[in-house]
Design an enzyme around this catalytic site. Structure first.
Site, PDB file in Angstrom:
ATOM      1  N   LYS A   1     -11.773 -36.006 -54.631  1.00 48.83           N
ATOM      2  CA  LYS A   1     -10.536 -36.768 -54.693  1.00 48.83           C
ATOM      3  C   LYS A   1      -9.716 -36.547 -53.406  1.00 48.83           C
ATOM      4  O   LYS A   1     -10.030 -35.650 -52.603  1.00 48.83           O
ATOM      5  CB  LYS A   1      -9.757 -36.342 -55.949  1.00 48.83           C
ATOM      6  CG  LYS A   1     -10.491 -36.695 -57.254  1.00 48.83           C
ATOM      7  CD  LYS A   1      -9.687 -36.297 -58.490  1.00 48.83           C
ATOM      8  CE  LYS A   1     -10.370 -36.742 -59.765  1.00 48.83           C
ATOM      9  NZ  LYS A   1      -9.589 -36.378 -60.980  1.00 48.83           N
TER      10      LYS A   1
ATOM     11  N   TYR B   1     -11.046 -46.065 -63.678  1.00 48.90           N
ATOM     12  CA  TYR B   1     -10.254 -45.354 -64.691  1.00 48.90           C
ATOM     13  C   TYR B   1      -9.806 -46.265 -65.837  1.00 48.90           C
ATOM     14  O   TYR B   1      -8.806 -45.977 -66.498  1.00 48.90           O
ATOM     15  CB  TYR B   1      -9.052 -44.683 -64.027  1.00 48.90           C
ATOM     16  CG  TYR B   1      -9.411 -43.389 -63.310  1.00 48.90           C
ATOM     17  CD1 TYR B   1     -10.101 -42.367 -63.984  1.00 48.90           C
ATOM     18  CD2 TYR B   1      -9.053 -43.173 -61.985  1.00 48.90           C
ATOM     19  CE1 TYR B   1     -10.429 -41.182 -63.334  1.00 48.90           C
ATOM     20  CE2 TYR B   1      -9.376 -41.980 -61.338  1.00 48.90           C
ATOM     21  CZ  TYR B   1     -10.066 -40.990 -62.017  1.00 48.90           C
ATOM     22  OH  TYR B   1     -10.389 -39.803 -61.387  1.00 48.90           O
TER      23      TYR B   1
ATOM     24  N   PHE C   1      -0.179 -40.913 -68.030  1.00 47.42           N
ATOM     25  CA  PHE C   1      -0.467 -40.506 -66.654  1.00 47.42           C
ATOM     26  C   PHE C   1      -1.207 -41.586 -65.849  1.00 47.42           C
ATOM     27  O   PHE C   1      -1.504 -41.389 -64.669  1.00 47.42           O
ATOM     28  CB  PHE C   1      -1.283 -39.210 -66.641  1.00 47.42           C
ATOM     29  CG  PHE C   1      -2.607 -39.297 -67.366  1.00 47.42           C
ATOM     30  CD1 PHE C   1      -3.743 -39.787 -66.733  1.00 47.42           C
ATOM     31  CD2 PHE C   1      -2.725 -38.904 -68.693  1.00 47.42           C
ATOM     32  CE1 PHE C   1      -4.963 -39.876 -67.399  1.00 47.42           C
ATOM     33  CE2 PHE C   1      -3.941 -38.985 -69.368  1.00 47.42           C
ATOM     34  CZ  PHE C   1      -5.053 -39.475 -68.714  1.00 47.42           C
TER      35      PHE C   1
ATOM     36  N   ARG D   1     -20.452 -31.051 -64.845  1.00 47.61           N
ATOM     37  CA  ARG D   1     -19.170 -30.873 -65.548  1.00 47.61           C
ATOM     38  C   ARG D   1     -18.830 -29.389 -65.686  1.00 47.61           C
ATOM     39  O   ARG D   1     -17.668 -28.998 -65.577  1.00 47.61           O
ATOM     40  CB  ARG D   1     -19.220 -31.514 -66.937  1.00 47.61           C
ATOM     41  CG  ARG D   1     -19.235 -33.027 -66.939  1.00 47.61           C
ATOM     42  CD  ARG D   1     -17.882 -33.669 -66.701  1.00 47.61           C
ATOM     43  NE  ARG D   1     -16.972 -33.568 -67.812  1.00 47.61           N
ATOM     44  CZ  ARG D   1     -15.835 -34.250 -67.905  1.00 47.61           C
ATOM     45  NH1 ARG D   1     -15.479 -35.106 -66.942  1.00 47.61           N
ATOM     46  NH2 ARG D   1     -15.037 -34.095 -68.925  1.00 47.61           N
TER      47      ARG D   1
ATOM     48  N   THR E   1     -10.600 -30.135 -67.115  1.00 46.35           N
ATOM     49  CA  THR E   1      -9.775 -31.143 -66.423  1.00 46.35           C
ATOM     50  C   THR E   1      -8.530 -30.515 -65.791  1.00 46.35           C
ATOM     51  O   THR E   1      -8.171 -30.821 -64.654  1.00 46.35           O
ATOM     52  CB  THR E   1      -9.350 -32.241 -67.419  1.00 46.35           C
ATOM     53  OG1 THR E   1     -10.531 -32.767 -68.031  1.00 46.35           O
ATOM     54  CG2 THR E   1      -8.591 -33.350 -66.731  1.00 46.35           C
TER      55      THR E   1
ATOM     56  N   ARG F   1     -12.559 -26.626 -60.053  1.00 50.72           N
ATOM     57  CA  ARG F   1     -11.157 -26.942 -60.321  1.00 50.72           C
ATOM     58  C   ARG F   1     -10.293 -25.675 -60.400  1.00 50.72           C
ATOM     59  O   ARG F   1      -9.141 -25.678 -59.957  1.00 50.72           O
ATOM     60  CB  ARG F   1     -11.042 -27.783 -61.582  1.00 50.72           C
ATOM     61  CG  ARG F   1     -11.441 -29.243 -61.327  1.00 50.72           C
ATOM     62  CD  ARG F   1     -11.693 -29.979 -62.597  1.00 50.72           C
ATOM     63  NE  ARG F   1     -11.781 -31.435 -62.420  1.00 50.72           N
ATOM     64  CZ  ARG F   1     -12.168 -32.265 -63.379  1.00 50.72           C
ATOM     65  NH1 ARG F   1     -12.500 -31.797 -64.568  1.00 50.72           N
ATOM     66  NH2 ARG F   1     -12.229 -33.570 -63.152  1.00 50.72           N
TER      67      ARG F   1
ATOM     68  N   ASN G   1      -6.513 -32.393 -59.353  1.00 47.89           N
ATOM     69  CA  ASN G   1      -7.629 -31.536 -59.787  1.00 47.89           C
ATOM     70  C   ASN G   1      -8.916 -31.713 -58.980  1.00 47.89           C
ATOM     71  O   ASN G   1     -10.014 -31.474 -59.480  1.00 47.89           O
ATOM     72  CB  ASN G   1      -7.854 -31.665 -61.295  1.00 47.89           C
ATOM     73  CG  ASN G   1      -8.331 -33.038 -61.693  1.00 47.89           C
ATOM     74  OD1 ASN G   1      -8.332 -33.957 -60.879  1.00 47.89           O
ATOM     75  ND2 ASN G   1      -8.742 -33.178 -62.933  1.00 47.89           N
TER      76      ASN G   1
ATOM     77  N   HIS H   1     -13.913 -35.408 -59.348  1.00 44.72           N
ATOM     78  CA  HIS H   1     -14.283 -36.159 -60.557  1.00 44.72           C
ATOM     79  C   HIS H   1     -15.754 -35.938 -60.857  1.00 44.72           C
ATOM     80  O   HIS H   1     -16.570 -35.840 -59.944  1.00 44.72           O
ATOM     81  CB  HIS H   1     -14.057 -37.663 -60.330  1.00 44.72           C
ATOM     82  CG  HIS H   1     -14.678 -38.515 -61.396  1.00 44.72           C
ATOM     83  ND1 HIS H   1     -14.030 -38.807 -62.574  1.00 44.72           N
ATOM     84  CD2 HIS H   1     -15.916 -39.075 -61.496  1.00 44.72           C
ATOM     85  CE1 HIS H   1     -14.842 -39.536 -63.350  1.00 44.72           C
ATOM     86  NE2 HIS H   1     -15.978 -39.711 -62.712  1.00 44.72           N
TER      87      HIS H   1
ATOM     88  N   GLU I   1     -20.418 -45.612 -63.557  1.00 44.74           N
ATOM     89  CA  GLU I   1     -19.688 -45.201 -62.354  1.00 44.74           C
ATOM     90  C   GLU I   1     -20.571 -45.305 -61.105  1.00 44.74           C
ATOM     91  O   GLU I   1     -20.100 -45.743 -60.048  1.00 44.74           O
ATOM     92  CB  GLU I   1     -19.150 -43.774 -62.549  1.00 44.74           C
ATOM     93  CG  GLU I   1     -18.062 -43.734 -63.622  1.00 44.74           C
ATOM     94  CD  GLU I   1     -17.698 -42.333 -64.112  1.00 44.74           C
ATOM     95  OE1 GLU I   1     -18.321 -41.342 -63.656  1.00 44.74           O
ATOM     96  OE2 GLU I   1     -16.789 -42.228 -64.958  1.00 44.74           O
TER      97      GLU I   1
HETATM   98  P1  IDP Z   1     -11.905 -35.642 -66.439  1.00 45.65           P
HETATM   99  O1  IDP Z   1     -11.628 -36.021 -64.996  1.00 45.65           O
HETATM  100  O2  IDP Z   1     -12.094 -34.164 -66.605  1.00 45.65           O
HETATM  101  O3  IDP Z   1     -13.031 -36.445 -67.049  1.00 45.65           O
HETATM  102  P2  IDP Z   1     -10.057 -37.318 -67.939  1.00 45.65           P
HETATM  103  O4  IDP Z   1      -9.429 -36.973 -69.246  1.00 45.65           O
HETATM  104  O5  IDP Z   1     -11.139 -38.357 -67.945  1.00 45.65           O
HETATM  105  O6  IDP Z   1     -10.570 -35.963 -67.277  1.00 45.65           O
HETATM  106  O7  IDP Z   1      -8.884 -37.790 -66.971  1.00 45.65           O
HETATM  107  C1  IDP Z   1      -9.179 -38.425 -65.752  1.00 45.65           C
HETATM  108  C2  IDP Z   1      -8.281 -37.865 -64.685  1.00 45.65           C
HETATM  109  O8  IDP Z   1      -6.935 -38.221 -64.984  1.00 45.65           O
HETATM  110  C3  IDP Z   1      -8.250 -36.343 -64.578  1.00 45.65           C
HETATM  111  O9  IDP Z   1      -9.317 -35.820 -63.805  1.00 45.65           O
HETATM  112  C4  IDP Z   1      -6.906 -36.107 -63.917  1.00 45.65           C
HETATM  113  O10 IDP Z   1      -6.971 -36.389 -62.519  1.00 45.65           O
HETATM  114  C5  IDP Z   1      -6.056 -37.191 -64.567  1.00 45.65           C
HETATM  115  N1  IDP Z   1      -5.334 -36.695 -65.752  1.00 45.65           N
HETATM  116  C6  IDP Z   1      -5.831 -36.521 -66.997  1.00 45.65           C
HETATM  117  N2  IDP Z   1      -4.885 -36.066 -67.840  1.00 45.65           N
HETATM  118  C7  IDP Z   1      -3.749 -35.966 -67.102  1.00 45.65           C
HETATM  119  C8  IDP Z   1      -2.403 -35.561 -67.401  1.00 45.65           C
HETATM  120  O11 IDP Z   1      -2.067 -35.187 -68.524  1.00 45.65           O
HETATM  121  N3  IDP Z   1      -1.507 -35.597 -66.367  1.00 45.65           N
HETATM  122  C9  IDP Z   1      -1.836 -36.003 -65.107  1.00 45.65           C
HETATM  123  N4  IDP Z   1      -3.105 -36.395 -64.793  1.00 45.65           N
HETATM  124  C10 IDP Z   1      -4.041 -36.381 -65.765  1.00 45.65           C
HETATM  125 MG    MG Z   2     -13.151 -38.445 -67.435  1.00 48.89          MG
END
Ligand code: IDP
Ligand code: MG
Length: 152
Positions: free
Chosen positions: A12, A52, A60, A88, A94, A105, A115, A118, A129
């Protein structure tokens, strides 16, 4: 030897801006996963929204699209045994605050909204994807010379 699968991993904008490209790719590489495609790009808004799409409507979402389009990203495809789940685990939870020590992370991040990386969450997401970011001809599948030393 298990069946190989492919996963979509993307550094990212924070990973790029903070100069962690080489280190993070090294960490993935040394596990024995094989890099079969990569690009360096500024993600267009429509691609970010498609990538996304599952998060549309979440609190968010808007900030996530702004974050991911705020600077260059480095999309990649990695191949290997159980690659989706393995990647993962290497990425960690996350939220970097909840990620296990030693995961990417946890080791590079502080906040869920920054974070670092991805990774696809399932084989189905990986396929979707990979197809969003790469054409079939850009996936360079090959046999690595160390394969017998990585796989039984
Ligand atoms: P992942 O990336 O671990 O699969 P997801 O739930 O799919 O997690 O969320 C996608 C991305 O959205 C996360 O990697 C993070 O960058 C962002 N994200 C998820 N939840 C939050 C939040 O509560 N606040 C801010 N950003 C978030
Ligand atoms: Mg995800």
């Amino acid at each position: 030897m298990q069946d190989f699968e492919r996963t979509f991993i993307m550094l990212k904008p924070d990973a790029v801006q903070r100069g962690f490209i080489g280190e993070i790719i090294s960490r993935l590489e040394r596990t024995g996963l094989t890099l079969i495609a990569m690009k360096f790009m500024q993600m267009p808004d429509d691609l970010a929204k498609e990538h996304y799409a599952e998060h549309v409507g979440k609190p968010f979402y808007e900030k996530l699209v702004t974050y991911i389009t705020s600077g260059p990203v480095l999309p990649m495809v990695w191949e290997g045994a159980n690659a989706v789940d393995m990647a993962r685990k290497i990425l960690g939870a996350t939220n970097p605050q909840n990620a296990a020590p030693g995961t990417i992370r946890a080791d590079y991040g502080q906040e869920i909204g920054r974070n670092i990386i991805h990774g696809s969450d399932s084989k189905t997401s990986a396929k979707r994807e990979i197809n969003l970011f790469f054409s079939e001809s850009e996936l360079v599948s090959f046999s690595k010379i160390d394969a017998p030393w990585v796989h039984e």
